[in-house]
Design a protein around this motif. Structure first.
Motif, short mmCIF file in Angstrom:
data_model
loop_
_atom_site.label_atom_id
_atom_site.label_comp_id
_atom_site.label_asym_id
_atom_site.label_seq_id
_atom_site.Cartn_x
_atom_site.Cartn_y
_atom_site.Cartn_z
N PRO A 55 -8.66 5.44 1.49
CA PRO A 55 -7.21 5.64 1.65
C PRO A 55 -6.75 7.04 1.28
N ASN A 56 -7.55 7.73 0.48
CA ASN A 56 -7.20 9.09 0.09
C ASN A 56 -8.47 9.85 -0.27
N GLU A 57 -8.38 11.15 -0.40
CA GLU A 57 -9.56 12.00 -0.60
C GLU A 57 -10.25 11.73 -1.92
N ASP A 58 -9.51 11.28 -2.93
CA ASP A 58 -10.08 11.10 -4.26
C ASP A 58 -10.60 9.69 -4.52
N PHE A 59 -10.42 8.81 -3.56
CA PHE A 59 -10.84 7.42 -3.76
C PHE A 59 -12.36 7.35 -3.83
N ASP A 60 -12.88 6.73 -4.89
CA ASP A 60 -14.32 6.66 -5.13
C ASP A 60 -14.78 5.21 -5.05
N ILE A 72 0.84 -1.20 0.00
CA ILE A 72 0.00 0.00 0.00
C ILE A 72 0.88 1.25 0.00
N ASP A 73 1.94 1.21 0.80
CA ASP A 73 2.84 2.37 0.90
C ASP A 73 3.51 2.65 -0.45
N ASN A 74 4.01 1.60 -1.10
CA ASN A 74 4.69 1.77 -2.38
C ASN A 74 3.74 2.16 -3.51
N SER A 75 2.46 1.82 -3.34
CA SER A 75 1.50 2.11 -4.41
C SER A 75 1.21 3.59 -4.56
N GLY A 76 1.44 4.36 -3.49
CA GLY A 76 1.11 5.78 -3.53
C GLY A 76 -0.37 6.06 -3.33
N ASP A 77 -1.14 5.03 -2.96
CA ASP A 77 -2.58 5.20 -2.79
C ASP A 77 -2.96 5.82 -1.45
N PHE A 78 -2.05 5.74 -0.48
CA PHE A 78 -2.44 6.12 0.88
C PHE A 78 -1.97 7.53 1.22
N ASP A 79 -2.90 8.35 1.68
CA ASP A 79 -2.62 9.73 2.11
C ASP A 79 -2.74 9.76 3.63
N GLU A 80 -1.61 9.75 4.31
CA GLU A 80 -1.61 9.66 5.77
C GLU A 80 -2.28 10.86 6.43
N PHE A 115 -7.86 -2.63 9.64
CA PHE A 115 -9.26 -2.40 9.99
C PHE A 115 -10.01 -1.50 9.00
N GLY A 116 -9.35 -0.42 8.61
CA GLY A 116 -10.04 0.64 7.87
C GLY A 116 -10.69 0.17 6.59
N MET A 117 -9.96 -0.59 5.81
CA MET A 117 -10.50 -0.99 4.50
C MET A 117 -11.72 -1.88 4.65
N PHE A 144 -4.59 12.88 5.23
CA PHE A 144 -6.04 12.80 5.02
C PHE A 144 -6.66 11.77 5.97
N TYR A 145 -6.06 10.60 6.04
CA TYR A 145 -6.63 9.51 6.83
C TYR A 145 -6.62 9.86 8.32
N ARG A 146 -5.52 10.45 8.78
CA ARG A 146 -5.42 10.80 10.19
C ARG A 146 -6.48 11.84 10.57
N LYS A 147 -6.62 12.87 9.71
CA LYS A 147 -7.57 13.94 10.00
C LYS A 147 -9.01 13.46 9.95
N LYS A 148 -9.34 12.62 8.96
CA LYS A 148 -10.74 12.21 8.75
C LYS A 148 -11.18 11.13 9.74
N TYR A 149 -10.28 10.19 10.05
CA TYR A 149 -10.72 9.02 10.82
C TYR A 149 -10.08 8.87 12.20
N LEU A 150 -8.91 9.46 12.41
CA LEU A 150 -8.19 9.20 13.65
C LEU A 150 -8.09 10.41 14.56
N CYS A 151 -8.68 11.51 14.19
CA CYS A 151 -8.58 12.74 14.98
C CYS A 151 -9.11 12.52 16.40
N GLY A 152 -8.28 12.80 17.39
CA GLY A 152 -8.70 12.67 18.77
C GLY A 152 -8.56 11.28 19.34
N ARG A 153 -8.21 10.28 18.51
CA ARG A 153 -8.08 8.91 19.01
C ARG A 153 -6.64 8.65 19.47
N LYS A 154 -6.52 7.79 20.46
CA LYS A 154 -5.20 7.35 20.87
C LYS A 154 -4.63 6.46 19.77
#
Length: 398
Positions: free
Chosen positions: A358-363, A318-326, A350-352, A328-338
């Motif tokens: 994985p990123n803002e443009d993923f449809d 996933i990391d090498n694919s360039g599909d994951f925007d850390e 878990f997320g998928m 974006f993901y942190r702000k949208k799903y992990l904000c305030g979580r330990k």
């Protein structure tokens, strides 16, 4: 002391024979057979002492040290009635006449016997190619033939450099490799050798799938993992790589070589079972359309995801694919979580599965619209996206 040098061929039950010799070496020693592959094992980069060992490659890479080790062991076991067994199928693949001469020159005080197992060439090439793919190599059948050319007359001539070298040529029969080895030396062994049957082969269609994955992804696996994944997989058919016409052509190319071996070692009797008279539905190149590839590849990728031992490979992919925007993901799903897991690991574990993006443009809807029949299968949209990308890359490369 006499030396038995078992040189293969590969794909003739060699691993099973080596495993038997290793497991029974203490029982074989009183009968005059000494087998100690661990002496030649390179501990830093070992193929393992249970069956495969490093003797062959060490002769190529560090010949003086290896031959001195061998001579020391022969001196230690000094008994003219004993056999010292060396089994290294890489010898028939990688040894040049120079390597063979080096061995013979240094072992001139000992009687040397060569044991070569032979297999009908079309079957051998097919099986050898499959093993190359399973081991992570990505090349054509023609390249596999060049790597290990089954011209048995040429091999015998290369190894029988003088009249003092005795060569045994043995016809390969499945499950008979171990028994046939000891038949040469008149030693009887147990008939039930099923526990030593190793290296089960994958079907050709599975090999094509594994090859497709390896060529188009960064997901890595070792030798056994494709077999573990494919067990129970429902494939369309079991295929042969070669058609009957191709198999006939292969055997025609080796006809003269086989006739020579037949006359020299088998009183002129045919070496192998004849080819079938007609082709059948189970022979030929597998034709897998995109839907079949999707269904099989998604099972593979899901297997990688759900197995803890593969999670790092998946994260790396996933990391090498360039599909994951850390960010974006942190702000949208992990904000305030330990943060127990890094964002990319959280997505992989878990997320998928919960259809997180994985990123803002993923449809996700766009992915499901392409294959609506898979929408209710529980397959995460990111997996479908990944499989589609793999297929697109394959079609582009073709």
């Amino acid at each position: 002391m006499k030396i038995i040098f078992h040189i293969g061929m590969p794909k003739t039950g060699t691993t099973s024979l080596q495993y038997y010799l290793f497991k029974n070496k203490n029982n074989l020693m009183p009968n005059g057979f000494i087998y100690e592959p661990e002496i030649f094992t390179n501990q830093e980069n070992s193929l393992g002492s249970t069956n495969h060992n490093d003797f062959g490659m060490n002769i190529i890479n560090n010949p003086d040290k290896t031959i001195h080790t061998l001579l020391d062991r022969l001196k230690f076991h000094d008994n003219k009635s004993n056999y010292y067994i060396i089994s290294a199928e890489v010898a028939v693949v990688y040894f040049s006449e120079k390597h063979i001469k080096f061995l013979y020159d240094n072992l001139h005080e000992h009687d040397i016997e060569i044991v070569l197992y032979i297999r009908r060439q079309d079957d051998f090439i097919e099986s050898f190619y499959k093993t190359c793919i399973q081991c992570g190599m990505c090349f054509s059948i023609d390249e596999a033939i060049k790597l290990c050319n089954p011209d048995y007359d040429d091999i015998v001539k290369k190894w029988k450099q003088n009249k003092n070298i005795k060569v045994h040529v043995v016809k390969y029969k499945s499950s008979k490799t171990i028994k046939n080895f000891f038949d040469i030396y008149g030693m009887k062994i147990d008939d039930d050798l099923s526990e030593y049957k190793l290296n089960l082969s994958l079907g050709t269609n599975h090999i094509e799938i594994v090859s497709l994955i390896k060529r188009n992804t960064n997901i890595l696996f070792n030798f056994l993992e494709p077999e573990m994944f494919i067990q129970g997989l429902q494939a369309p058919k079991s295929y042969r790589i070669f058609s009957l016409a191709e198999r006939k052509n292969i055997m025609k190319n080796y006809e003269q070589s086989n006739n020579t071996i037949s006359k020299q070692f088998f009183d002129g009797e045919p070496l192998f079972e004849p080819l079938p008279e007609t082709d059948s539905n189970s022979i030929g190149h597998p034709l897998l359309d995109s839907d079949e590839i999707i269904k099989i590849l998604e099972k593979y990728i899901l297997y990688c995801i759900k197995s803890n031992k593969h999670i790092n490979n998946l994260i790396k992919y996933i990391d090498n694919s360039g599909d994951f925007d850390e960010a974006f993901y942190r702000k949208k799903y992990l904000c305030g979580r330990k943060e127990i897991y890094k964002p990319i690991e959280h997505f992989a574990r878990f997320g998928m599965y919960n259809k997180l993006l994985p990123n803002e443009d993923f449809d996700a809807d766009k992915i499901y619209n392409l294959y609506p029949e898979l929408k209710n299968t529980g397959i995460p949209p990111y997996i479908l996206y990944t499989v589609l990308k793999i297929i697109k890359n394959k079609e582009t490369s073709d």
